[in-house]
Design an enzyme around this catalytic site. Structure first.
Site, short mmCIF file in Angstrom:
data_model
loop_
_atom_site.label_atom_id
_atom_site.label_comp_id
_atom_site.label_asym_id
_atom_site.label_seq_id
_atom_site.Cartn_x
_atom_site.Cartn_y
_atom_site.Cartn_z
N THR A 295 55.18 -19.17 53.37
CA THR A 295 55.05 -18.20 52.30
C THR A 295 55.11 -18.89 50.96
OG1 THR A 295 57.40 -17.76 51.85
CG2 THR A 295 56.40 -16.63 53.74
N ASP A 296 54.75 -18.18 49.92
CA ASP A 296 55.05 -18.62 48.57
C ASP A 296 56.43 -18.05 48.20
OD1 ASP A 296 54.85 -19.74 46.04
OD2 ASP A 296 52.77 -19.12 45.77
N TRP A 297 56.84 -18.28 46.99
CA TRP A 297 58.19 -18.04 46.50
C TRP A 297 58.64 -16.58 46.68
CZ3 TRP A 297 61.62 -21.57 44.83
CH2 TRP A 297 62.69 -21.15 44.03
N ASP B 109 58.16 -14.33 48.77
CA ASP B 109 57.13 -13.32 48.97
C ASP B 109 57.36 -12.39 50.15
OD1 ASP B 109 55.51 -13.57 46.76
OD2 ASP B 109 54.37 -15.23 47.58
#
Length: 759
Positions: free
Chosen positions: A304-306, A308
């Site tokens: 994932t990104d930050w 998310d």
């Protein structure tokens, strides 16, 4: 309308990838068997820990004057939660010794856990190792694209990988493979521009540089293609806001770069933080499993990104709780969660497995991918590198590669009456807000997330002002700030100095930023910068407009007042020196725009526009950019001739060889990016006006001629139709190379057989 199609490849809109939703198929390789054996010995908690990624701050002391790991927090993260990955976003850069201490300590604790699984540490080294003091910082991706030189992209990847491993880090969250279509978007400088072919070609080249022939050796790292998929086209232009992208359109423009990255062997992938057509990608089984795993056949880590997964609940509102968000994301296909601050993901996922809401096969599948990459990186055998193995870190050899990249990126857009190059004995005024700061040459992701400490860490590098002073001597250079980024400064002093100068180097543009911090409401540069340009132009002295910016801000008024315009993009630590070389003629510019430079704030059309966007005789508001994609001037001239096709027609199974002679018809040596455009004149889906289908960069001495060749197959002419299939339709196509054009026909033998009833 064409009534017959030849299917080149099939990308179904939901009916493939279903096998990936069942238990992972048996694996046969020795490495897969080793990974499966380890998984068989793991507890559920150990497995979920491998899927958990936290930031360095979680295991560091708070309130300390300098960074220190916290032994208790680190032991908790690894021995209690079995955390599989840590990433760095702390607010400063470290020297290599500190990185050695940090990574060694983390891996020492990991070796004390029951299974001794090493931690995989990740970092955003998107234009060099951004968090290590003394590293080599290259031009940002948008500038690398302007070189149209895939060999330079590969070399930048190799050097960045070397210096990342020299920082004892094996995982690089790069490259950005998003399509830079919308100039408002604050991360456009992290992309390879607006053209799908350039993005996929340069992206594959840098991935091969990062990973090499053996990603597990001590000089290479795992690449992370991001942000899958469609992140770069928010409707508002603001970061992490909704996009509306039809499936056909997604596949035509956004998917190719990721498809080629998978073919290039990229080991990992980061997921788009946004939502498309109302569906957050982090919860999209269609995107993360059906397309990514079923169609593209990607089998690496999807991270994932930050925060998310949490945002599925708090921002997107598609989950009614954090726990439900975890269930949605993991079942959709997420392998690792960049949590990043605590352990709720761990707790919820363990509960969900016990409750039967996340199947154990999905956990095993994710952990298999994570452990396999760790083995491929050699982390089990060599969790920490040897400091003596990296004598080239920050070397002159590496710096020279960055200089070359900056020189080939910087783009000359305007040169009235050959005002450039300037003579070295001239008196020059250097002014403007970007003239004397490294922040405007490097942008964000430079030593820190927002690049706000770049002037401190790059103090030994030359700003534009300092580079010009070194080039022609301080006695020939006057500096006045003139304006800050959004307000006037000592504009009267700048005007006085201009009257005494022979030429004015006016440096406009942007300060460093990235992500939400870079959101803007107006693509125009602030009025103060235009006011400075206006006052300087009144002096009658030639104005050399230098644009140091991460996106094409509207500069039409300033460009109209300038005798010459030069685009530096974010050209990195060596960008000041490279610009001075070009301004004073020691280097011949060869960059070309990787984006369409708009003339007006609301006229944002990419070069591969539809014919309807061209306007007509009754429409004065059609396609009319300030500078078109692929545009760039030189101090010499190039002549194209002898465009030749190997056949008048292209048929199934054949390759069409296209060649053209390029002659340096000027008086000095120069480099030319040869761009091959092909237009599909008529199609069942309204065709783009033209599309780039190949490029090459050549170096020519004055008077020299070289023949440049390209090979085209029917698949290279394909497009995505309204059934989300990739097709090539028979008909007439137009080739353009420089000012040379020629038409040819694609004849499908299958279609001809169908027409005659012999199929």
């Amino acid at each position: 309308m064409k009534r017959f199609t030849t299917i080149c490849s099939l990308m179904l809109a939901g009916s493939v990838g279903l096998m990936a939703q069942t238990k992972k198929a048996p694996t046969t390789s020795a490495l897969d068997k080793k990974v499966d054996a380890m998984i068989a010995s793991m507890t559920l908690e150990e497995k979920v820990g491998q899927m958990t990624e936290v930031t360095l701050d979680v295991v560091s002391k708070t309130g300390a004057s300098s960074h220190q790991l916290d032994d208790a927090k680190l032991n908790e993260a690894i021995t209690k939660y079995h955390v599989g990955s840590i990433l760095n976003v702390s607010g400063t850069a470290y020297d290599r010794q500190h990185w050695y201490d940090v990574i060694s300590t983390i891996q020492t604790v990991a070796a004390k856990d029951r299974l001794k699984i090493p931690v995989i540490y990740g970092i955003d080294a998107i234009h060099g190792v951004t968090y290590t003091v003394g590293s080599t910082l290259f031009p940002q991706e948008i500038a690398m694209a302007a070189t149209f030189n895939k060999d330079l992209a590969h070399k930048a990847g190799e050097i960045t990988a070397y210096e990342t491993r020299a920082s004892y880090i094996p995982w690089n969250y790069s490259p950005v493979l998003d399509l830079g279509k919308n100039p408002l978007w604050p991360r456009i400088y992290e992309t390879f521009g607006e053209d799908p072919y350039v993005v996929k070609t340069m992206g594959a080249a840098i991935i091969k540089g990062y990973q090499g022939n053996n990603v597990g050796d001590k000089y290479h790292v795992a690449a992370c293609m991001k942000h899958y998929l469609g992140y770069s086209a928010p409707l508002s232009g603001k970061d992490r806001t909704p996009a509306w992208i039809p499936d056909r359109y997604m596949r035509e423009y956004f998917l190719p770069s990721f498809a080629d990255a998978v073919k290039a062997g990229a080991k990992t992938l980061m997921i788009n933080s946004g939502e498309i057509n109302g569906v957050p990608i982090h919860s999209s089984k269609y995107m993360l499993t059906d397309v990514l795993r079923g169609e593209l056949k990607f089998d690496g880590i999807a991270v994932t990104d930050w925060r998310d997964i949490q945002y599925l609940y708090t921002r997107h509102h598609v989950a009614a709780s954090q726990k439900e968000a975890v269930m949605l994301a993991v079942n959709a296909g997420v392998d690792m969660s960049m949590v990043p601050y605590e352990y709720t993901f761990f707790d919820y996922l363990v509960q969900l497995v016990h409750e039967g809401k996340v199947p154990m096969w999905r956990i095993n599948e994710a952990v298999h991918r994570i452990l396999k990459v760790k083995y491929e990186l050699g982390l089990f055998e060599r969790p920490v590198g040897n400091p003596s193995d990296y004598p080239k870190f920050g070397s002159e050899e590496f710096r020279a590669a960055s200089v070359q990249a900056a020189r080939e990126a910087i783009t000359l857009l305007k040169n009235n009456n050959n005002v450039l190059p300037l003579k070295k004995e001239m008196k020059v005024l250097v002014t403007g807000p970007t003239a004397n700061t490294m922040r405007s040459l490097n942008g964000g992701w430079s030593y820190t997330w927002q690049g706000e400490q770049t002037d401190k860490f790059a103090a030994a590098k030359n700003t534009i002002l300092e580079a010009i002073q070194q080039k022609i001597g301080k006695d020939n250079v006057t500096y006045e700030e003139g304006a800050k980024f959004d307000s006037l400064a000592n504009v009267d002093d700048a005007v006085k100095a201009a009257k005494k100068a022979d030429a004015i180097v006016l440096c406009l543009g942007e300060l460093s930023y990235t992500e939400n911090v870079g959101n803007i409401d107006d693509l125009n540069l602030p009025d103060a910068q235009f006011k400075l340009a206006e006052e300087l132009a009144k002096t009658g002295k030639p104005v050399i407009l230098v644009l140091a910016e991460g996106r094409p801000r509207i500069v039409t008024k300033a460009d109209n007042m300038a005798a010459a315009t030069v685009m530096t993009y974010l050209s990195g630590n060596e960008g000041g020196d490279a610009l001075a070389d070009i301004l004073f003629g020691d280097v011949n510019p060869s960059g070309k725009l990787p984006v369409t430079y708009p003339r007006y704030a609301n006229a944002l059309v990419n070069y591969y526009r539809k014919n309807l966007e061209n306007g007509n005789s009754d429409d004065s508001h059609g396609y009319n950019p300030l500078y078109e994609f692929g545009y760039g001037l030189s101090y010499t001239s190039f002549r194209y001739s002898n465009l030749h096709l190997s056949n008048a027609d292209l048929k199934d199974g054949q390759t069409l060889k296209i060649s053209v002679d390029v002659t340096n018809s000027g008086q000095r040596q120069g480099k030319e990016s040869v761009l091959l455009y092909i237009s599909d004149l008529y199609a069942s889906i309204a065709p783009d006006t033209k599309r780039l289908r190949g490029f090459d960069k050549i170096d020519l001495k004055a008077g020299e001629t070289k023949t440049v060749s390209f090979n085209i197959t029917p698949a290279d002419l394909s497009f995505i139709n309204d059934q989300s299939k990739s097709v090539t339709e028979p008909g007439e196509f137009k080739i353009q190379l420089g000012d040379q054009t020629q038409n040819f026909n694609y004849l499908s033998t299958k279609v001809q057989a169908a027409r005659t009833g012999k199929l």
